[in-house]
Design a protein around this motif. Structure first.
Motif, PDB file in Angstrom:
ATOM      1  N   THR A 103       0.835  -1.203   0.000  1.00 57.55           N
ATOM      2  CA  THR A 103       0.000   0.000   0.000  1.00 57.55           C
ATOM      3  C   THR A 103       0.868   1.250   0.000  1.00 57.55           C
ATOM      4  O   THR A 103       2.081   1.192   0.267  1.00 57.55           O
ATOM      5  N   GLY A 104       0.226   2.377  -0.258  1.00 61.75           N
ATOM      6  CA  GLY A 104       0.948   3.632  -0.206  1.00 61.75           C
ATOM      7  C   GLY A 104       1.529   3.893   1.171  1.00 61.75           C
ATOM      8  O   GLY A 104       2.658   4.375   1.307  1.00 61.75           O
ATOM      9  N   ILE A 139      -4.352   5.839  -0.081  1.00 59.47           N
ATOM     10  CA  ILE A 139      -3.153   5.663   0.741  1.00 59.47           C
ATOM     11  C   ILE A 139      -3.064   4.236   1.295  1.00 59.47           C
ATOM     12  O   ILE A 139      -1.976   3.713   1.548  1.00 59.47           O
ATOM     13  N   ASP A 140      -4.210   3.568   1.450  1.00 57.34           N
ATOM     14  CA  ASP A 140      -4.225   2.197   1.968  1.00 57.34           C
ATOM     15  C   ASP A 140      -4.554   1.170   0.891  1.00 57.34           C
ATOM     16  O   ASP A 140      -4.994   0.054   1.191  1.00 57.34           O
ATOM     17  N   MET A 141      -4.331   1.556  -0.365  1.00 54.34           N
ATOM     18  CA  MET A 141      -4.505   0.624  -1.483  1.00 54.34           C
ATOM     19  C   MET A 141      -3.144   0.318  -2.106  1.00 54.34           C
ATOM     20  O   MET A 141      -2.200   1.095  -1.960  1.00 54.34           O
ATOM     21  N   TYR A 146      -2.355   2.848  -8.538  1.00 50.36           N
ATOM     22  CA  TYR A 146      -2.165   4.294  -8.585  1.00 50.36           C
ATOM     23  C   TYR A 146      -1.950   4.768 -10.022  1.00 50.36           C
ATOM     24  O   TYR A 146      -1.340   4.064 -10.833  1.00 50.36           O
ATOM     25  N   SER A 147      -2.405   5.951 -10.299  1.00 46.87           N
ATOM     26  CA  SER A 147      -2.021   6.608 -11.551  1.00 46.87           C
ATOM     27  C   SER A 147      -0.594   7.134 -11.394  1.00 46.87           C
ATOM     28  O   SER A 147      -0.060   7.189 -10.278  1.00 46.87           O
ATOM     29  N   SER A 148       0.019   7.540 -12.505  1.00 45.56           N
ATOM     30  CA  SER A 148       1.382   8.075 -12.433  1.00 45.56           C
ATOM     31  C   SER A 148       1.424   9.339 -11.574  1.00 45.56           C
ATOM     32  O   SER A 148       2.365   9.557 -10.799  1.00 45.56           O
ATOM     33  N   MET A 150      -0.528  10.058  -9.006  1.00 47.59           N
ATOM     34  CA  MET A 150      -0.655   9.704  -7.599  1.00 47.59           C
ATOM     35  C   MET A 150       0.665   9.183  -7.047  1.00 47.59           C
ATOM     36  O   MET A 150       1.032   9.467  -5.898  1.00 47.59           O
ATOM     37  N   GLN A 151       1.392   8.422  -7.867  1.00 46.50           N
ATOM     38  CA  GLN A 151       2.696   7.923  -7.422  1.00 46.50           C
ATOM     39  C   GLN A 151       3.662   9.062  -7.144  1.00 46.50           C
ATOM     40  O   GLN A 151       4.368   9.056  -6.130  1.00 46.50           O
ATOM     41  N   VAL A 152       3.683  10.048  -8.030  1.00 46.84           N
ATOM     42  CA  VAL A 152       4.625  11.145  -7.834  1.00 46.84           C
ATOM     43  C   VAL A 152       4.201  12.021  -6.658  1.00 46.84           C
ATOM     44  O   VAL A 152       5.049  12.573  -5.942  1.00 46.84           O
ATOM     45  N   ARG A 153       2.906  12.147  -6.409  1.00 44.36           N
ATOM     46  CA  ARG A 153       2.425  12.887  -5.240  1.00 44.36           C
ATOM     47  C   ARG A 153       2.977  12.255  -3.949  1.00 44.36           C
ATOM     48  O   ARG A 153       3.516  12.946  -3.076  1.00 44.36           O
ATOM     49  N   LEU A 154       2.825  10.935  -3.851  1.00 42.71           N
ATOM     50  CA  LEU A 154       3.277  10.246  -2.641  1.00 42.71           C
ATOM     51  C   LEU A 154       4.802  10.267  -2.537  1.00 42.71           C
ATOM     52  O   LEU A 154       5.353  10.520  -1.457  1.00 42.71           O
ATOM     53  N   ALA A 155       5.488  10.021  -3.658  1.00 43.73           N
ATOM     54  CA  ALA A 155       6.953   9.991  -3.640  1.00 43.73           C
ATOM     55  C   ALA A 155       7.529  11.337  -3.216  1.00 43.73           C
ATOM     56  O   ALA A 155       8.452  11.407  -2.399  1.00 43.73           O
ATOM     57  N   PHE A 156       6.972  12.423  -3.751  1.00 39.77           N
ATOM     58  CA  PHE A 156       7.472  13.753  -3.405  1.00 39.77           C
ATOM     59  C   PHE A 156       7.157  14.080  -1.943  1.00 39.77           C
ATOM     60  O   PHE A 156       7.992  14.651  -1.232  1.00 39.77           O
ATOM     61  N   SER A 157       5.977  13.712  -1.488  1.00 40.99           N
ATOM     62  CA  SER A 157       5.576  14.003  -0.111  1.00 40.99           C
ATOM     63  C   SER A 157       6.499  13.327   0.893  1.00 40.99           C
ATOM     64  O   SER A 157       6.872  13.918   1.905  1.00 40.99           O
TER      65      SER A 157
END
Length: 407
Positions: A103-104, A139-141, A146-148, A150-157
């Protein structure tokens, strides 16, 4: 505080004429080398001091990604050395290191541990990471759904959950939506103000100009220019023109700005005047003043189509406004050598107070990338001064109407 010191760095990859050659070289080393070296980077030197923001630009294949991989330690240089001082956060490839089945939340904790953040610290940081990423229940999936973006949102955060001493950002941010790009750039700017050393790689010249004070232009694996971001971006823009890339020059002006000229020289601008309502040539104008921009052009060779353009740039080199005769449906056709033309643009200077430069272009189409006869950055400079009792903030003067209703 973060610092990056790159000394005489080069990177080469082995090339074998046949697949079998690699095996023969490995088993029978005494028979000699069976490979040749393909150098993708050579003689790279720079020193990024604490708190500096430096952009790296160049066309695809110039060596940007290879350089970043060496700086972050994912690959080793063939020659030279790289020294990093301080805690590093890097965002190079989209979702790099994320496990698609986790999960994220799980990936965020794993990424945090790889960055040296303890589980206890991550417990405290996670609410802010989740809030900044704004991906909701995802975040719990599993990350595989994830779309591309969404991945970059989480990675940057995760990468910027704690202000790092050194922040390295590649083109990954360009995948996200416009809202998150702005949000991320604001966080980067804030970290830079607080002392973070930034290495920023992007094709977005506007972002590099606004964030980075210095830029490095890579060309065919070597450093073509290091300097103020405005001058380097102007040179990069000039080199993007396929027809004018062999004829690019830069001159340092008395005001400290760099004038960049490129093109095939089939036509050129020989005079620029900014004229007020009284017919006087000036370089200082009030906000909202109506002026004429007179640009004189000399034609040196026969040209099928001639398009003149101009743009205003602020002190950081960001384009405030631009247009050309192609967009205005006033193209000149079958232009003869030896002819001259005066172009007069009437324009109201509804722009903010500050110093501006005028950029001019002569080409054969909508932009300079196909036919570039002449492109001049910082062809002319002027100032906008404030109107009395009519101040405002920003680039553009708008005309709001205000009503106050007492309820």
């Amino acid at each position: 505080m973060g610092r990056i010191i790159v000394k005489n760095v080069g990177k080469a990859y082995k090339q074998y004429p046949r697949k079998l050659s690699k095996v023969v070289e490995w088993i029978f080393p005494f028979l000699g080398k069976r490979h040749t070296l393909k150098w993708v980077l050579k003689d790279i030197n720079f020193d990024i001091k604490p708190g500096e923001a430096v952009g790296i630009v160049g066309v695809n294949g110039a060596g940007k990604s290879t350089l970043l991989k060496m700086i972050t330690g994912t690959t080793q240089p063939t020659t030279g050395s790289i020294e990093m001082q301080g805690r590093v956060a890097a965002l190079l490839e989209l979702g790099m290191g994320f496990h698609p089945e986790f999960t994220g939340r799980e990936n965020a904790y794993m990424s945090g541990q790889l960055m040296g953040i303890s589980k206890q610290e991550m417990d405290k940081l996670f609410p802010s990471i989740e809030e900044f990423a704004e991906i909701g229940d995802y975040i719990d999936m599993p990350v595989r759904v994830y779309s591309s973006g969404m991945q970059v949102r989480l990675a940057f955060s995760v990468a910027t959950a704690i202000r790092p001493d050194i922040l390295i950002v590649d083109e990954a941010l360009s995948v996200g939506d416009v809202y998150f790009q702005h949000k991320s750039l604001e966080r980067i700017k804030q970290y830079c103000k607080e002392g973070t050393t930034l290495l920023f790689v992007s094709h977005d010249t506007g972002a590099v100009r606004s964030i980075c004070g210095t830029a490095i232009l890579l060309e065919l694996g070597t450093i073509a220019k290091v300097g103020l971001s405005e001058a380097v971006m102007d040179l990069y823009n000039a080199k993007l023109s396929s027809s004018g890339s062999s004829n690019v020059k830069q001159n340092l002006l008395s005001n400290g700005k760099t004038k960049t000229i490129s093109g095939t020289d089939e036509a050129s601008v020989f005079n620029i005047d900014l004229i007020d309502n009284n017919g006087s040539s000036r370089n200082n104008f009030n906000v909202g003043e109506l002026i004429k921009i007179k640009i004189s052009v000399a034609v040196k060779k026969e040209i099928e189509k001639l398009v003149l353009g101009f743009s205003f740039k602020d002190r950081l080199g960001q384009t405030v406004y631009g247009t050309n005769t192609y967009l205005l449906n006033q193209i000149l056709y079958c232009v003869k050598p030896g002819s001259t033309y005066d172009f007069e643009f009437s324009i109201k200077l509804d722009i903010g107070v500050g110093e501006y430069s005028l950029q001019t272009s002569l080409g054969g189409g909508e932009n300079h990338l196909s036919e570039n006869y002449e492109w001049v950055d910082v062809a002319h400079t002027f100032q906008i001064i404030p109107e009395k009792n009519k101040s405002f903030v920003g680039f553009s003067k708008l005309y709001p109407e205000l009503k106050v209703i007492n309820k």
